[in-house]
Design an enzyme around this catalytic site. Structure first.
Site, PDB file in Angstrom:
ATOM      1  N   HIS A 286      38.522  46.810  42.820  1.00 13.64           N
ATOM      2  CA  HIS A 286      38.499  45.822  43.915  1.00 13.64           C
ATOM      3  C   HIS A 286      38.646  46.474  45.292  1.00 13.64           C
ATOM      4  O   HIS A 286      38.445  45.811  46.314  1.00 13.64           O
ATOM      5  CB  HIS A 286      39.629  44.797  43.759  1.00 13.64           C
ATOM      6  CG  HIS A 286      39.489  43.910  42.559  1.00 13.64           C
ATOM      7  ND1 HIS A 286      38.351  43.168  42.316  1.00 13.64           N
ATOM      8  CD2 HIS A 286      40.342  43.645  41.527  1.00 13.64           C
ATOM      9  CE1 HIS A 286      38.516  42.482  41.192  1.00 13.64           C
ATOM     10  NE2 HIS A 286      39.704  42.770  40.687  1.00 13.64           N
TER      11      HIS A 286
ATOM     12  N   ASP B 250      35.697  44.403  33.041  1.00 11.88           N
ATOM     13  CA  ASP B 250      36.906  43.699  33.479  1.00 11.88           C
ATOM     14  C   ASP B 250      36.543  42.222  33.708  1.00 11.88           C
ATOM     15  O   ASP B 250      35.405  41.910  34.052  1.00 11.88           O
ATOM     16  CB  ASP B 250      37.399  44.334  34.784  1.00 11.88           C
ATOM     17  CG  ASP B 250      38.764  43.857  35.229  1.00 11.88           C
ATOM     18  OD1 ASP B 250      39.736  44.610  35.051  1.00 11.88           O
ATOM     19  OD2 ASP B 250      38.851  42.737  35.788  1.00 11.88           O
TER      20      ASP B 250
ATOM     21  N   HIS C 171      37.311  40.386  36.070  1.00 14.41           N
ATOM     22  CA  HIS C 171      37.060  40.136  37.494  1.00 14.41           C
ATOM     23  C   HIS C 171      35.856  40.938  37.977  1.00 14.41           C
ATOM     24  O   HIS C 171      35.639  42.064  37.525  1.00 14.41           O
ATOM     25  CB  HIS C 171      38.293  40.516  38.323  1.00 14.41           C
ATOM     26  CG  HIS C 171      39.542  39.821  37.882  1.00 14.41           C
ATOM     27  ND1 HIS C 171      40.501  40.440  37.118  1.00 14.41           N
ATOM     28  CD2 HIS C 171      39.950  38.548  38.067  1.00 14.41           C
ATOM     29  CE1 HIS C 171      41.478  39.577  36.869  1.00 14.41           C
ATOM     30  NE2 HIS C 171      41.172  38.422  37.433  1.00 14.41           N
TER      31      HIS C 171
HETATM   32 ZN    ZN Z   1      40.716  42.365  36.340  1.00 10.36          ZN
END
Ligand code: ZN
Length: 342
Positions: A124, A161, A163
């Protein structure tokens, strides 16, 4: 076949009691793997912390300055969800150094493939900001390093993942030498990763997002890999693969609503290893990202180790997901149309 295993407990100084991304996550992984007989078969390697130059290969000088400032503070929040302690930048440098050590091992021929058990995670982190528990973009910096240090031309990054790997996407959005494929729950944190985000400029077509409705589990993922990822990977022809290995798409994870099982994850990992065997001499590196159910995370990482070693073993003490899966027929059809995979 030699499989490198890279981890380092020195990163554990970056931990905050009560925060879900804490030292217990990596301790669970390391304990699980170190207690298995296969631990003896893994080539254990020691990482070095990365330099400013490595950080600046994907991050801005202003962001690096901010991180250095946090070393003088008494613990600060960078954004809503990411903490930085005085020790955090050093820990993050070493964490990213694990991924670079894996690149060294693969590109020098020391190992055929590698497993990196690491935190804090990285996918991220964007060029100018920490996000989603991530300080440095571990996988992206490793990809840039493979290109700069070893002349690796095309790199395929696959992110399973739960996300969206928004940091990785942003860093390589206009870079056609790195193909980024993310499967992720949508709508979900961080909100990016739409099907229509496919790259820009020289990177047009080399970002492949597969945003999934809550509940997609083993059989849906299996189809996405077979019908979308495989043809995309064959067309791209990578020289190296790096996997952002997050285990929060497991059905029991507290931060995700997808329904993968450990057996489903093991299938995906094995498909990626098979892909690397066919396309890039087996050169593949798995780098740990999220995963907040410690048993699912640690068993998921153990299953990657089995697969990298060429063993058939799959360990799934948690079992099947409780819910049925929504259809992803339409998503597969649209993804193939947008990416011209028919
Ligand atoms: Zn994640």
């Amino acid at each position: 076949m030699t499989t490198a295993y890279i981890t380092d407990a020195r990163v554990q100084v970056h931990t905050l009691a009560g925060h879900i991304e804490n030292a217990e996550r990596l301790a669970a992984v390391q304990q699980r793997i170190a207690n298995e007989p296969i631990y003896e078969q893994l080539l254990k390697l020691t990482p070095e912390p990365i330099s400013d130059a490595h950080i600046l290969s994907v991050h801005t000088q202003e962001y690096l300055n901010l991180l250095k400032w946090t070393e003088q503070q008494n613990g600060v929040q960078l954004g809503a969800d990411t903490y930085a302690l005085p020790e955090s930048l050093s820990a993050a440098r070493l964490a990213c150094g694990m991924a670079l050590r894996a690149v060294d091992a693969i590109c020098s021929g020391e190992a055929e493939n590698a497993l990196v058990a690491v935190r804090p995670p990285g996918h991220h982190a964007v060029p100018d900001m920490a996000m989603g528990f991530c300080l440095l973009a571990n996988v992206a910096i490793a990809a840039r390093y493979a290109q700069a240090q070893y002349g690796v031309q095309r790199i395929l990054i696959v992110d399973y993942d739960v996300h969206h790997g928004n940091g990785t996407q942003e860093i390589f959005y206009e870079d056609g030498s790195v193909y980024f494929c993310s499967t992720h729950q949508s709508p979900w944190y961080p909100g990016t990763g739409l099907l229509q985000e496919t790259g820009a400029g020289k990177g047009k077509g080399t970002t492949l997002n597969l945003p999934l409705p809550a509940g997609v589990g083993d059989s849906g993922f299996k189809r996405l890999y077979a019908e979308v990822l495989w043809p995309a990977a064959r067309r791209f022809r990578p020289h190296l693969m790096i996997v952002s290995a997050g285990f929060d798409a497991h059905w029991r994870d507290p931060l995700g609503g997808l329904q993968l099982t450990l057996s489903g994850y093991a299938h995906l990992s094995r498909e990626l290893i098979r892909m690397a065997a066919e396309l890039c001499d087996g050169k593949i590196i798995f780098v740990q990202e999220g995963g907040y159910d410690h048993e699912a995370l640690s068993c998921g990482m153990l299953n990657v180790a089995y697969a990298l070693l060429g063993l058939e073993t799959v360990y799934d003490p948690i079992g099947a997901a409780p819910r049925s899966e929504p259809s992803i027929e339409d998503l597969i059809r649209r993804a193939k149309a947008i990416h011209q995979l028919d």
